[in-house]
Scaffold this motif. Structure first.
Motif, short mmCIF file in Angstrom:
data_model
loop_
_atom_site.label_atom_id
_atom_site.label_comp_id
_atom_site.label_asym_id
_atom_site.label_seq_id
_atom_site.Cartn_x
_atom_site.Cartn_y
_atom_site.Cartn_z
N VAL A 70 0.85 -1.19 0.00
CA VAL A 70 0.00 0.00 0.00
C VAL A 70 0.89 1.24 0.00
CG1 VAL A 70 -1.78 1.26 1.25
CG2 VAL A 70 -1.81 -1.24 1.21
N PRO A 71 0.75 2.11 -0.98
CA PRO A 71 1.58 3.33 -0.98
C PRO A 71 1.11 4.28 0.11
CG PRO A 71 0.01 3.41 -2.77
CD PRO A 71 -0.14 2.05 -2.15
N GLY A 72 2.06 5.02 0.65
CA GLY A 72 1.73 5.95 1.72
C GLY A 72 2.66 7.15 1.72
N THR A 73 2.16 8.23 2.26
CA THR A 73 2.93 9.47 2.34
C THR A 73 3.23 9.89 3.78
OG1 THR A 73 0.88 10.76 2.23
CG2 THR A 73 2.01 10.31 0.14
N HIS A 74 2.51 9.31 4.74
CA HIS A 74 2.72 9.66 6.14
C HIS A 74 3.75 8.69 6.72
CE1 HIS A 74 -1.24 11.30 5.13
NE2 HIS A 74 -1.02 12.22 6.07
N VAL A 75 5.01 9.12 6.75
CA VAL A 75 6.10 8.26 7.19
C VAL A 75 6.24 8.36 8.70
CG1 VAL A 75 8.54 7.72 6.95
CG2 VAL A 75 7.25 8.57 4.98
N LEU A 76 6.24 7.19 9.36
CA LEU A 76 6.47 7.14 10.80
C LEU A 76 7.95 7.09 11.11
CD1 LEU A 76 3.65 4.70 11.99
CD2 LEU A 76 3.76 7.17 12.30
N ILE A 77 8.61 6.06 10.60
CA ILE A 77 10.05 5.90 10.80
C ILE A 77 10.65 5.38 9.50
CG2 ILE A 77 9.98 5.50 13.29
CD1 ILE A 77 10.07 2.50 12.75
N THR A 78 11.94 5.50 9.40
CA THR A 78 12.68 4.98 8.25
C THR A 78 13.76 4.03 8.76
OG1 THR A 78 12.28 7.00 6.98
CG2 THR A 78 14.03 5.55 6.21
N LEU A 79 13.61 2.75 8.46
CA LEU A 79 14.56 1.74 8.90
C LEU A 79 15.67 1.58 7.86
CD1 LEU A 79 12.05 -0.99 10.15
CD2 LEU A 79 13.25 0.71 11.52
N PRO A 80 16.85 1.12 8.30
CA PRO A 80 17.91 0.82 7.32
C PRO A 80 17.45 -0.26 6.35
CG PRO A 80 18.79 0.89 9.55
CD PRO A 80 17.31 0.94 9.68
N GLU A 81 17.59 0.02 5.06
CA GLU A 81 17.11 -0.91 4.04
C GLU A 81 18.25 -1.80 3.57
OE1 GLU A 81 14.56 -0.86 -0.15
OE2 GLU A 81 14.98 0.99 0.97
N LEU A 82 17.98 -3.09 3.51
CA LEU A 82 18.97 -4.06 3.08
C LEU A 82 18.92 -4.19 1.57
CD1 LEU A 82 21.04 -6.24 3.97
CD2 LEU A 82 19.14 -7.87 3.96
N PRO A 83 20.03 -3.97 0.88
CA PRO A 83 20.02 -4.07 -0.59
C PRO A 83 19.84 -5.54 -1.01
CG PRO A 83 22.25 -3.69 0.22
CD PRO A 83 21.34 -3.53 1.39
N LEU A 84 19.00 -5.76 -2.01
CA LEU A 84 18.70 -7.09 -2.52
C LEU A 84 19.10 -7.18 -3.99
CD1 LEU A 84 15.17 -7.64 -0.90
CD2 LEU A 84 17.36 -8.54 -0.11
N PRO A 85 19.31 -8.39 -4.49
CA PRO A 85 19.69 -8.53 -5.91
C PRO A 85 18.55 -8.15 -6.84
CG PRO A 85 19.37 -10.68 -4.87
CD PRO A 85 19.36 -9.67 -3.76
N THR A 86 18.88 -8.07 -8.12
CA THR A 86 17.89 -7.60 -9.10
C THR A 86 16.73 -8.59 -9.27
OG1 THR A 86 19.24 -8.61 -10.85
CG2 THR A 86 19.60 -6.27 -10.36
#
Length: 371
Positions: A94-110
């Motif tokens: 679900v797309p959203g614009t109200h951001v609560l927190i931003t966690l470190p994102e783990l890069p994944l392969p293509t």
């Protein structure tokens, strides 16, 4: 010495506490569960769960299987928590614009496009996960209500002859966990009476062997009782009739599953109802023909009287009215999360859910084992 009929009637009254037919309880619970599938409104879902809990508290007996409602309630809360955790760490579609927190994102392969670990956690994504998890938790609560109200042994007696062997396996599996919990409680109470500690790993290991011994004794007693009652005897039927029975039952059950999927989707209501009726007719015919193989007799079958009709009708009414109201007012029964809105609680939905309380007053009080 003879006893008059008047004395016999006073000694053994014709009416008294009895258990409601297990099929009525399951029809009621499935009606509440079907109503829960037609909405994601948290207020309506919580109201359905509260209705199921009130009926359980009012008409639950004291048998070991009657204590399973708490386990299903905890399981529903666990499922809801897992769904929220997945939405936080694995993201939400679900797309959203109200951001609560931003966690470190783990890069994944293509090749793992569309899947992420970490990143933004939005209010819209959490609300969508909360609504979906709460709907599944309500379904589990409704199933738990049926498990704690309907006796598995009496449900086995009400099954058609074609499903008797499979029903025995299901009933044994359903009664294993409650009996296991009862054995553990009994052994822990015995340890406390002897002045021993009933907590810790050592106490758990010490009751393991007695619990296993009790389970084996119950299995042997069950096997002896089944052998004494001639379980497994079947009548000789023509091979052509056996094949027709299997084909009708399989086709009917597949039709019911396909219709259930269509009823749960948005555009399948037009074709799903005829398929459901045809599937039910084919399954009923197959079960009726398959019952000819069973030669078992029934002793004191459970009556289906006015309380059973009221209980089953209340569940069916809740399901039918909820589906009708959800089609008339989709915004109230499926509140939007983009943008986030406060869920409304229509008065018609409240009155519909309250119809599920009828068994709390119409169903007879179950007899107690002490009496």
């Amino acid at each position: 010495m003879t006893v008059s009929s008047t004395a016999a009637r006073t000694t053994r009254p014709p009416t008294g506490p009895r258990q409601l037919h297990p099929g009525a309880w399951w029809l009621w619970a499935l009606g509440l569960g079907a109503a829960a599938t037609r909405t994601t409104n948290p207020a309506i879902l919580l109201l359905l769960a509260a209705v199921a809990g009130y009926v359980v508290a009012a008409r639950r007996g004291d048998a070991p299987w009657s204590r399973s409602y708490g386990a299903f309630l905890r399981l529903g809360l666990l499922v809801l928590g897992i769904r929220l955790v997945f939405a936080v760490f694995l993201g939400s579609p679900v797309p959203g614009t109200h951001v609560l927190i931003t966690l470190p994102e783990l890069p994944l392969p293509t090749w793992a496009q569309g899947v992420r670990i970490g990143g933004r956690v939005t209010v819209e994504g959490l609300l969508a996960a909360l609504y979906d998890g709460l709907r599944l938790a309500t379904l589990l609560i409704c199933v738990g209500a049926a498990n704690s109200l309907a006796s598995p042994a009496r449900l086995l007696r009400a099954l058609p002859g074609a499903l008797y062997e499979a029903g025995v396996a299901v009933v044994v599996a359903m009664t294993f966990a409650p009996n296991l919990v009862a054995d553990v409680r009994r052994l822990r109470a015995a340890r406390r009476l002897r002045g021993r500690d009933d907590k810790g790993i050592a106490a758990v290991l010490s009751v393991g062997l007695p619990v296993l011994e009790g389970a084996l004794e119950r299995s042997i007693a069950l096997a002896a009782a089944m052998d004494t009652r001639g379980f497994g005897r079947t009548a000789d039927v023509p091979r052509r009739l056996a094949r027709a029975t299997a084909a009708l039952t399989l086709a009917g059950l597949l039709g019911v599953c396909l219709a259930a999927y269509g009823l749960l989707t948005a555009g399948g209501a037009g074709w799903a109802l005829p398929v459901l009726l045809i599937g039910l007719a084919a399954a009923f015919a197959g079960l009726l023909l398959g019952g000819r193989r069973s030669v078992r007799s029934r002793y004191r079958p459970d009556p289906w009287a006015l309380p059973e009709w009221l209980t089953a009708a209340s569940g069916a009414a809740v399901a039918a009215l909820t589906a009708y109201l959800a089609a008339r007012d989709p915004a109230a029964f499926a509140p939007t999360v983009v943008p986030p809105t406060v869920p409304a609680l229509p008065l018609a939905a409240v009155l519909t859910a309250l119809l599920g309380l009828i068994p709390a007053f119409a169903a007879p009080t179950p007899p107690r084992r002490a009496s």
